[in-house]
Design an enzyme around this catalytic site. Sequence first.
Site, PDB file in Angstrom:
ATOM      1  N   GLY A  77      45.776  37.884  20.042  1.00  0.00           N
ATOM      2  CA  GLY A  77      45.545  37.292  21.353  1.00  0.00           C
ATOM      3  C   GLY A  77      46.248  35.950  21.523  1.00  0.00           C
ATOM      4  CD  GLU A 133      56.742  36.349  11.878  1.00  0.00           C
ATOM      5  OE1 GLU A 133      56.214  37.434  11.643  1.00  0.00           O
ATOM      6  OE2 GLU A 133      56.885  35.896  13.030  1.00  0.00           O
ATOM      7  CE  LYS A 134      65.352  29.766  11.446  1.00  0.00           C
ATOM      8  NZ  LYS A 134      65.576  28.389  10.949  1.00  0.00           N
ATOM      9  CE  LYS A 181      52.090  40.796  24.665  1.00  0.00           C
ATOM     10  NZ  LYS A 181      51.545  42.022  24.050  1.00  0.00           N
ATOM     11  CD  GLU A 208      50.554  41.524  16.881  1.00  0.00           C
ATOM     12  OE1 GLU A 208      49.597  41.624  16.096  1.00  0.00           O
ATOM     13  OE2 GLU A 208      50.431  41.065  18.034  1.00  0.00           O
ATOM     14  NE  ARG A 225      44.586  44.969  20.698  1.00  0.00           N
ATOM     15  CZ  ARG A 225      45.423  44.413  21.559  1.00  0.00           C
ATOM     16  NH1 ARG A 225      45.645  44.979  22.730  1.00  0.00           N
ATOM     17  NH2 ARG A 225      46.060  43.313  21.256  1.00  0.00           N
ATOM     18  CB  VAL A 264      46.368  43.737  28.534  1.00  0.00           C
ATOM     19  CG1 VAL A 264      46.306  43.276  29.984  1.00  0.00           C
ATOM     20  CG2 VAL A 264      45.226  43.119  27.732  1.00  0.00           C
ATOM     21  NE  ARG A 283      48.603  40.441  30.567  1.00  0.00           N
ATOM     22  CZ  ARG A 283      48.188  40.560  29.304  1.00  0.00           C
ATOM     23  NH1 ARG A 283      47.087  39.963  28.894  1.00  0.00           N
ATOM     24  NH2 ARG A 283      48.894  41.259  28.438  1.00  0.00           N
TER      25      ARG A 283
HETATM   26  P1  ADP Z   1      47.863  42.478  24.842  1.00  0.00           P
HETATM   27  O1  ADP Z   1      49.291  42.592  24.503  1.00  0.00           O
HETATM   28  O2  ADP Z   1      47.152  43.766  25.025  1.00  0.00           O
HETATM   29  O3  ADP Z   1      47.582  41.455  25.858  1.00  0.00           O
HETATM   30  P2  ADP Z   1      46.684  40.602  23.165  1.00  0.00           P
HETATM   31  O4  ADP Z   1      47.006  40.434  21.728  1.00  0.00           O
HETATM   32  O5  ADP Z   1      47.096  39.560  24.126  1.00  0.00           O
HETATM   33  O6  ADP Z   1      47.298  41.983  23.524  1.00  0.00           O
HETATM   34  O7  ADP Z   1      45.135  40.860  23.270  1.00  0.00           O
HETATM   35  C1  ADP Z   1      44.502  41.585  24.270  1.00  0.00           C
HETATM   36  C2  ADP Z   1      43.065  41.179  24.329  1.00  0.00           C
HETATM   37  O8  ADP Z   1      42.470  41.204  23.068  1.00  0.00           O
HETATM   38  C3  ADP Z   1      42.889  39.789  24.860  1.00  0.00           C
HETATM   39  O9  ADP Z   1      41.725  39.817  25.635  1.00  0.00           O
HETATM   40  C4  ADP Z   1      42.727  38.972  23.590  1.00  0.00           C
HETATM   41  O10 ADP Z   1      41.956  37.816  23.865  1.00  0.00           O
HETATM   42  C5  ADP Z   1      42.021  39.931  22.699  1.00  0.00           C
HETATM   43  N1  ADP Z   1      42.333  39.812  21.263  1.00  0.00           N
HETATM   44  C6  ADP Z   1      43.384  40.334  20.615  1.00  0.00           C
HETATM   45  N2  ADP Z   1      43.334  40.111  19.304  1.00  0.00           N
HETATM   46  C7  ADP Z   1      42.212  39.426  19.082  1.00  0.00           C
HETATM   47  C8  ADP Z   1      41.588  38.902  17.911  1.00  0.00           C
HETATM   48  N3  ADP Z   1      42.097  39.040  16.678  1.00  0.00           N
HETATM   49  N4  ADP Z   1      40.445  38.235  18.067  1.00  0.00           N
HETATM   50  C9  ADP Z   1      39.906  38.095  19.289  1.00  0.00           C
HETATM   51  N5  ADP Z   1      40.434  38.573  20.417  1.00  0.00           N
HETATM   52  C10 ADP Z   1      41.562  39.236  20.327  1.00  0.00           C
HETATM   53  P1  ADP Z   2      49.395  37.890  18.347  1.00  0.00           P
HETATM   54  O1  ADP Z   2      48.846  38.683  17.198  1.00  0.00           O
HETATM   55  O2  ADP Z   2      48.588  36.707  18.662  1.00  0.00           O
HETATM   56  O3  ADP Z   2      49.748  38.744  19.510  1.00  0.00           O
HETATM   57  P2  ADP Z   2      52.239  37.809  17.653  1.00  0.00           P
HETATM   58  O4  ADP Z   2      52.665  37.744  16.244  1.00  0.00           O
HETATM   59  O5  ADP Z   2      52.341  39.105  18.350  1.00  0.00           O
HETATM   60  O6  ADP Z   2      50.736  37.270  17.738  1.00  0.00           O
HETATM   61  O7  ADP Z   2      53.021  36.710  18.478  1.00  0.00           O
HETATM   62  C1  ADP Z   2      52.627  36.343  19.767  1.00  0.00           C
HETATM   63  C2  ADP Z   2      53.785  35.679  20.481  1.00  0.00           C
HETATM   64  O8  ADP Z   2      54.211  34.512  19.767  1.00  0.00           O
HETATM   65  C3  ADP Z   2      55.027  36.527  20.612  1.00  0.00           C
HETATM   66  O9  ADP Z   2      54.994  37.380  21.717  1.00  0.00           O
HETATM   67  C4  ADP Z   2      56.118  35.468  20.731  1.00  0.00           C
HETATM   68  O10 ADP Z   2      56.178  34.940  22.031  1.00  0.00           O
HETATM   69  C5  ADP Z   2      55.619  34.388  19.803  1.00  0.00           C
HETATM   70  N1  ADP Z   2      56.150  34.565  18.442  1.00  0.00           N
HETATM   71  C6  ADP Z   2      55.591  35.268  17.449  1.00  0.00           C
HETATM   72  N2  ADP Z   2      56.330  35.226  16.326  1.00  0.00           N
HETATM   73  C7  ADP Z   2      57.410  34.483  16.633  1.00  0.00           C
HETATM   74  C8  ADP Z   2      58.565  34.036  15.893  1.00  0.00           C
HETATM   75  N3  ADP Z   2      58.737  34.347  14.598  1.00  0.00           N
HETATM   76  N4  ADP Z   2      59.457  33.251  16.534  1.00  0.00           N
HETATM   77  C9  ADP Z   2      59.293  32.910  17.824  1.00  0.00           C
HETATM   78  N5  ADP Z   2      58.233  33.281  18.557  1.00  0.00           N
HETATM   79  C10 ADP Z   2      57.298  34.056  17.986  1.00  0.00           C
HETATM   80 MG    MG Z   3      51.160  40.274  19.606  1.00  0.00          MG
END
Ligand code: ADP
Ligand code: ADP
Ligand code: MG
Length: 450
Positions: A164, A200-201, A237, A288, A292, A295, A338
């Site tokens: 999230g 991560e870089k 997002k 990643e 599930r 959104v 959104r």
């Molecule tokens: P999406 O790409 O579907 O928006 P997000 O990673 O932004 O995926 O998460 C979608 C929903 O799940 C959001 O409401 C976010 O707050 C919640 N969420 C995702 N991962 C977690 C987590 N590890 N702990 C708590 N809430 C999470």
């Molecule tokens: P979450 O599990 O919270 O969704 P992500 O690993 O998917 O976390 O990363 C969420 C956002 O953070 C990505 O959509 C991107 O905008 C930014 N991000 C993640 N990893 C990187 C990276 N290595 N370099 C630059 N931006 C990143």
């Molecule tokens: Mg993500």
Amino acid sequence: VTIRRVLIANRGEIAVRIIRACHELGMEAVAIYSDADEQALHVKLADHAVRVGPPSAAKSYLSIEAVLGAAREMNVAAVHPGYGFLSENARFAREVIAAGFIWVGPAPDIIELMGDKAAAREAAMQAGLPVVRGTGIVEDVSVAASAAAALGYPVLLKAAAGGGGRGIRRVDSEAGLEEAFAQAQREVVAAFGETGLYLEKALLDVRHVEIQVLADSQGGVIHLFERDCSLQRRRQKLIEETPAPLLSGDCREAMCTAAVKLARSVGYTSAGTVEFLVDEDESFYFIEMNTRIQVEHGISEMLTGIDLVRHQLLIAYGEPLGIDQEDVVSAGAVIEIRINAEDPDNGFMGSPGRLELCRFAAGPGVRIDSGVEQESEIQPFYDSMIAKVMVHAEDRPAAIARALRALAETHIEGVQTTVRFGSRVLATPEFRDGRYSTSTIERLLEEWAG
Ligand code: ADP
Ligand code: ADP
Ligand code: MG
């Protein structure tokens, strides 16, 4: 058990979305609700509803005991977790299955594997996918410091259990690393429990492009193309679209193939999303996998005409997909905005309250997925997203015009929302030209503030 009765372990727009899919399949939908949600739309639309606790999410929607209790009480056959809350909680999935219910999602072991983002990187590498240069779990600051020096700053410090958009911290130099590491460890444990940190870089000027996959338990795996989700604030997002603008056909195909390969290599079932970052040269890197429904799933549904939630339910009940990859056709362009109950003029502060007026757009090519209606009370306890405005049109310029029209038709009073902010972003040259990255929104916000 009542064979075609599904418990929806969620609230808001995604609970409504799943109720609709259940009804179209002739299934009964059982809602759960906290005391704050007694009057909520998802409760009204469900066939039955069970109270699971007080407003606090920890004591209601996140309470495995309370949610399982509701499933038992209602004699359901299956449990759909939606997104957020317990959807990526492997223990919950295991308990659902142990209690004799069908789990609408991938196997708990896969949730666990991908829920550990450092382990997910390993799995992606093993499947031959390119990943962002980075590390496994770094045990302490000195290990982190030497790894960061090798990667070169800036780096991101990420919580393996994060999600999230939370649990990620950018570190620009070695001087900032020690403090960042200590802070991250404290925050992360509070938010996600025991979890490791990895590096991560930090990639600059990249796009977030993700691939939707759908897999059945007979080994059938398809993809539904990509979504560009680069328009983010604080790594969350705000606007998504498909097809990703300016993405070459070769790159699209390579990413789709990679995503399917990963899904196959881990034995994935149900709907899932493989997230990548794409740089200016169209090199792409796995970040990643979300195990599930997501959104922004609706835009892929509009693009392809495939109902992801319907298929999640059918797959969970053991049915084969019945769709070949050749049958998945991308038609036109789709954009999602959104709508959050937040005040963009005030740092996007949450804006709870009663919806005095709530009128959504309609007409050609418009889909609104929402968990609210007029008179609904926006609760301060949960996620601020109240609706998603999705539009589909023949091509991208027509989709932009349609999105602006749909937002102009949207009238919400009683709380602050991101409706006008969305229109403003869509009207920028960056959006119109499709030339944007994950840093565009924050740059625009700075520009608009100054
Ligand atoms: P999406 O790409 O579907 O928006 P997000 O990673 O932004 O995926 O998460 C979608 C929903 O799940 C959001 O409401 C976010 O707050 C919640 N969420 C995702 N991962 C977690 C987590 N590890 N702990 C708590 N809430 C999470
Ligand atoms: P979450 O599990 O919270 O969704 P992500 O690993 O998917 O976390 O990363 C969420 C956002 O953070 C990505 O959509 C991107 O905008 C930014 N991000 C993640 N990893 C990187 C990276 N290595 N370099 C630059 N931006 C990143
Ligand atoms: Mg993500």
